[in-house]
Design an enzyme around this catalytic site. Structure first.
Site, PDB file in Angstrom:
ATOM      1  CE  LYS A  29       4.113   5.511  -3.265  1.00 29.83           C
ATOM      2  NZ  LYS A  29       5.082   5.106  -3.801  1.00 29.83           N
ATOM      3  CB  SER A  58      -0.839   1.682  -6.161  1.00 26.87           C
ATOM      4  OG  SER A  58       0.028   1.247  -7.441  1.00 26.87           O
ATOM      5  CG  HIS A  93       1.120   1.787  -2.553  1.00 22.31           C
ATOM      6  ND1 HIS A  93       0.508   3.162  -3.080  1.00 22.31           N
ATOM      7  CD2 HIS A  93       1.784   1.531  -3.751  1.00 22.31           C
ATOM      8  CE1 HIS A  93       1.159   3.572  -4.048  1.00 22.31           C
ATOM      9  NE2 HIS A  93       1.798   2.678  -4.365  1.00 22.31           N
TER      10      HIS A  93
HETATM   11  C1  LIG Z   1       4.890  -0.539  -5.379  1.00 22.87           C
HETATM   12  C2  LIG Z   1       5.806   0.492  -5.468  1.00 22.87           C
HETATM   13  N1  LIG Z   1       7.154   0.441  -5.343  1.00 22.87           N
HETATM   14  C3  LIG Z   1       8.104   1.413  -5.470  1.00 22.87           C
HETATM   15  C4  LIG Z   1       7.534   2.749  -5.957  1.00 22.87           C
HETATM   16  C5  LIG Z   1       8.398   3.905  -6.141  1.00 22.87           C
HETATM   17  O1  LIG Z   1       8.588   4.730  -4.926  1.00 22.87           O
HETATM   18  P1  LIG Z   1       8.949   6.190  -4.970  1.00 22.87           P
HETATM   19  O2  LIG Z   1       7.861   6.728  -5.985  1.00 22.87           O
HETATM   20  O3  LIG Z   1       9.061   6.443  -3.742  1.00 22.87           O
HETATM   21  O4  LIG Z   1      10.202   6.326  -5.619  1.00 22.87           O
HETATM   22  C6  LIG Z   1       6.204   2.890  -6.194  1.00 22.87           C
HETATM   23  C7  LIG Z   1       5.543   4.290  -6.450  1.00 22.87           C
HETATM   24  O5  LIG Z   1       4.646   4.405  -6.297  1.00 22.87           O
HETATM   25  C8  LIG Z   1       5.192   1.657  -5.938  1.00 22.87           C
HETATM   26  O6  LIG Z   1       4.031   1.954  -5.960  1.00 22.87           O
END
Ligand SMILES: Cc1ncc(COP(=O)(O)O)c(C=O)c1O
Length: 376
Positions: free
Chosen positions: A305, A245, A273
């Site tokens: 997302k 991200s 993402h």
């Molecule tokens: C690669 C990745 N995994 C897991 C998560 C965690 O997800 P959540 O925000 O839905 O709890 C994120 C959050 O941005 C992320 O970028």
């Protein structure tokens, strides 16, 4: 002539004391813990918060009071004490361009099919489930969602969790432990890092998306085995993301899969993402590279997302998912997904799949692709 070296020595000897002086000054700025107490949190965090973050604090976490769409409404706030505290003026600033939310395909809306479906389910099931999946919190809606996710990913089975972060941090420890080795990309998300640490497995880090670095670690792991005993590792698990991200880089999945097969290790892919956003039909990084989902042992992703909702999932072989249903802390001890959130995911996913009888999902994907040609 003879003064010069002396002067230099004096100058050099001054340097460390200057560093100590600055350090002491910094220390004096941070509040002291009560006598005989160890500090509750780190000095540097304290220093950073007080002297750096405070100056620009107003630029972050401003409360918004609308859906996180392309434009948002914001509550106006002012500070009279250099950002230590804020007061709300009661005014709402409307239509601010939103450059921050994840809402990739625009499904987080206050009107439209997803909102209507979620509102209907809210009136039928309520907002909270008030139990875990293993007790009274297993709804027909959860099962419908999981079947849909499995079909969307092209895997045998899937399980959904209430939080994306917890999907990683609570499931990795269910899969690996002491005597296992985790090979993790240096830029992996905090939830993967936490999951890896909680597991108790040995963690080694490879350079971001660098296959030479990954292969070297794999080779070393096979040749040397565990430290001291030299026994073979019980399991080797590679942790990568689909799209990173912060950098926007796409994982070199074909090469990672080739390496994992060569060295007989397992692959855990976090598609937070990339799912819904990457590949011709939004199926993520596996589709983007034209690979088979069977080559990825653990397909993880989030609903936060592209689906404009909340929660996460794990997809894969039926035995894997059955195992996680029993052994994952996130399945056993955490309250299950809220029904309107489940419905938001079902509706947006069906939209992406074109199963809602419209071309809305396809158009969203085409639009996203038109903004970034790398995504197709
Ligand atoms: C690669 C990745 N995994 C897991 C998560 C965690 O997800 P959540 O925000 O839905 O709890 C994120 C959050 O941005 C992320 O970028």
């Amino acid at each position: 002539m003879s003064l010069c070296p002396k002067l230099m020595i004096t100058k050099l000897s001054l340097r460390p004391s200057l560093v100590v002086l600055i350090y002491r000054m910094m220390k004096s700025w941070v509040p002291k813990s009560p006598k005989d107490f160890v500090p509750l949190y780190q000095d540097f965090e304290n220093f950073y918060n007080r002297n750096l973050y405070m100056r620009i604090r107003d630029s972050w976490n401003r409360p918004i009071c609308s859906v996180p769409g392309a434009k948002v409404d914001m509550m106006e706030r002012v500070s009279h004490d250099y950002n230590w505290t804020f007061t709300y003026t009661g005014r709402v600033i409307k239509d601010i361009i939103n450059m921050g939310s994840y809402n990739y395909l625009g499904f987080a809306q206050k009107a439209g099919t997803c909102q209507e479906a979620a509102a209907k389910v809210l009136s039928q099931y309520g907002a909270g489930v008030c139990s875990t999946r293993q007790e009274m919190g297993n709804l027909d809606k959860h099962e419908e969602l999981e079947k849909l996710v499995a079909r969307f990913l092209g895997v045998e089975s899937a399980m959904a969790y209430g939080m994306g972060f917890a999907t990683n941090s609570m499931n990795i420890p269910a899969l690996v432990g002491k005597g296992c080795l985790i090979l993790s990309d240096e830029l992996n998300h905090a939830s993967l890092v936490l999951g890896a640490r909680l597991s108790g497995a040995t963690i080694r880090i490879f350079k971001h998306n660098n296959m030479q670095s990954l292969e070297k670690l794999l080779k070393d792991a096979i040749v040397h085995g565990q430290p001291r005993t030299r026994r073979p590792w019980k399991k080797i698990l590679i942790l990568v993301e689909g799209i990173y991200s912060m950098e926007g880089s796409i994982v070199r999945l074909p090469e990672v899969i080739a390496l994992k097969k060569k060295y007989k290790s397992y692959l855990y892919l976090d598609e937070a993402h990339s799912i819904g956003a990457l590949g011709p039909t939004g199926r993520g990084v596996v589709e983007y590279f034209g690979l088979s989902p069977e080559d990825v042992d653990v397909m993880m992703g989030t609903f936060t997302k592209s689906f404009g909702a909340a929660g996460g999932y794990i997809g894969g072989k039926k035995e894997l998912i059955d195992y996680l249903r029993t052994y994952s802390h996130s399945a056993v001890y955490a309250t299950s997904l809220s029904p309107p959130v489940v419905e938001q995911i079902i509706t947006s996913m069906k939209c992406i799949m074109g199963e809602d009888g419209t071309t809305v999902g396809v158009n969203c994907l085409l639009y996203l692709r038109s903004l970034n040609t790398d995504l197709s």
